[in-house]
Design an enzyme around this catalytic site. Structure first.
Site, PDB file in Angstrom:
ATOM      1  N   PRO A   2       0.805  -1.223   0.000  1.00 21.66           N
ATOM      2  CA  PRO A   2       0.000   0.000   0.000  1.00 21.66           C
ATOM      3  C   PRO A   2       0.839   1.273   0.000  1.00 21.66           C
ATOM      4  O   PRO A   2       1.649   1.494   0.899  1.00 21.66           O
ATOM      5  CB  PRO A   2      -0.829  -0.118   1.280  1.00 21.66           C
ATOM      6  CG  PRO A   2      -0.930  -1.567   1.525  1.00 21.66           C
ATOM      7  CD  PRO A   2       0.373  -2.146   1.049  1.00 21.66           C
ATOM      8  N   LYS A  61       1.791   7.150   3.955  1.00 18.75           N
ATOM      9  CA  LYS A  61       1.240   5.812   3.745  1.00 18.75           C
ATOM     10  C   LYS A  61       0.547   5.267   4.984  1.00 18.75           C
ATOM     11  O   LYS A  61       0.380   4.069   5.140  1.00 18.75           O
ATOM     12  CB  LYS A  61       2.359   4.841   3.347  1.00 18.75           C
ATOM     13  CG  LYS A  61       3.092   5.207   2.064  1.00 18.75           C
ATOM     14  CD  LYS A  61       4.196   4.220   1.786  1.00 18.75           C
ATOM     15  CE  LYS A  61       5.200   4.779   0.815  1.00 18.75           C
ATOM     16  NZ  LYS A  61       6.367   3.898   0.642  1.00 18.75           N
TER      17      LYS A  61
END
Length: 279
Positions: A2, A61
């Site tokens: 991700p 993130k």
DNA sequence: CATATGTCCTGAGAGC
DNA sequence: TGCTCTCAGGACATAT
């Protein structure tokens, strides 16, 4: 995997939890290695249980839950973590359950992580400030062209490697670094200090384009199928990739050269040697 | 200080 | 088929 677009998609998926109160904190211990929590599990529970979620943010993130006691829960999905309101992909790798008070749906906010490299923290305002101001650079979607250049231009590192440095700019990971540099027509091994004005302008334009498009497609789900959006569906941006994991394929820009894979700092980089010439 | 490398982890896929 | 091996990479600790 991700990166900014996947984490932004997670943030949007979890945003409906804003306004809800966390009635219960449960660390699920079905797997060999328990999730890393800071401070301790007890400290986490003490700071989080009974608090209301004021807002759901993204920090690079990471997914952040701003609580009504001025503390902030920060999830780091790292490679295979997911922050979810829906059912997790498997029960087996469920790591943390935050029960939301009341009878309306959703009733639980989950952290699921197959590989277990992810972690969760609860930060005081001072601890959060240390993260955002000292450990991380500006968000990749908030930084303007001049600031991007200023933060990187003195470095002797390869531009690809530098883009992965969260202290320089936050949010870009291995996949999007290759995609951005291909669109910007910059060789991934070029030292930052070598790049000129047009390079920096192209880099900034490409960065914004790739990341916003990837968010629009709700991120990239790779062949391992781990990453899911909030509704437990695959993202769509993997079908738009120009170079990532496409070694040997035709360059989508020039159609006349093959995509090449190299390794930089132990990570794969993909690029077109024709469109991204060394100078 | 800047930069480079090793480490954690699981499951997919390759190769035999 | 079933085994073993390699590899994927985000963030941080440690080394240079």
């Amino acid at each position: 995997m991700p990166e900014l677009p996947e984490v932004e998609t997670m943030r949007r998926g979890v945003a409906p939890a804003a306004g809800r109160t966390i009635s219960r904190v449960e660390f699920v211990r079905t797997q060999a290695r328990p999730i890393d929590v800071t401070p301790s599990r007890e400290g986490f529970r003490r700071r989080v249980a009974g608090r209301r979620i004021e807002q759901v943010d993204r920090i690079g993130k990471r997914v952040a839950l701003v609580l009504d006691n001025a503390h902030t829960v920060v999830f780091e999905p790292r490679m295979t973590g997911l922050v979810l309101l829906a059912d997790p992909p498997t029960q087996e790798h469920l790591r943390l359950v935050l029960t939301l008070a009341g009878s309306r749906s959703p009733r639980r906010l989950l952290f699921w992580d197959r590989r277990g490299l992810g972690c969760v923290h609860v930060y005081s305002p001072e601890e959060l400030r240390r993260l955002t101001e000292e450990k991380l650079g500006p968000d990749a979607l908030a930084v303007d062209a001049a600031a991007l250049r200023l933060r990187l231009e003195k470095s002797r590192r390869a531009i690809k490697t530098a883009l992965l440095d969260q202290a320089a700019v936050a949010g870009i990971g291995n996949l999007y670094a290759s995609e951005i540099l291909h669109l910007a027509r910059i060789h991934p091994e070029r030292p930052c200090c070598d790049l000129t004005g047009p390079h920096w302008r192209r880099l900034h334009t490409a960065l914004r384009h790739v990341l916003t498009e990837a968010i629009r497609y709700e991120g990239s789900t790779l062949s391992d199928g781990t990453y899911r959006n909030a509704l437990n569906k695959a993202g769509g941006y993997q079908n738009e990739h120009r170079v990532y994991d496409k070694a040997g394929g035709d360059c989508p820009t020039c159609g006349r050269a093959k995509i090449v894979r190299i390794v930089q700092a132990q990570r794969s980089t993909f690029f077109c040697p024709r469109c991204q010439a060394r100078r």
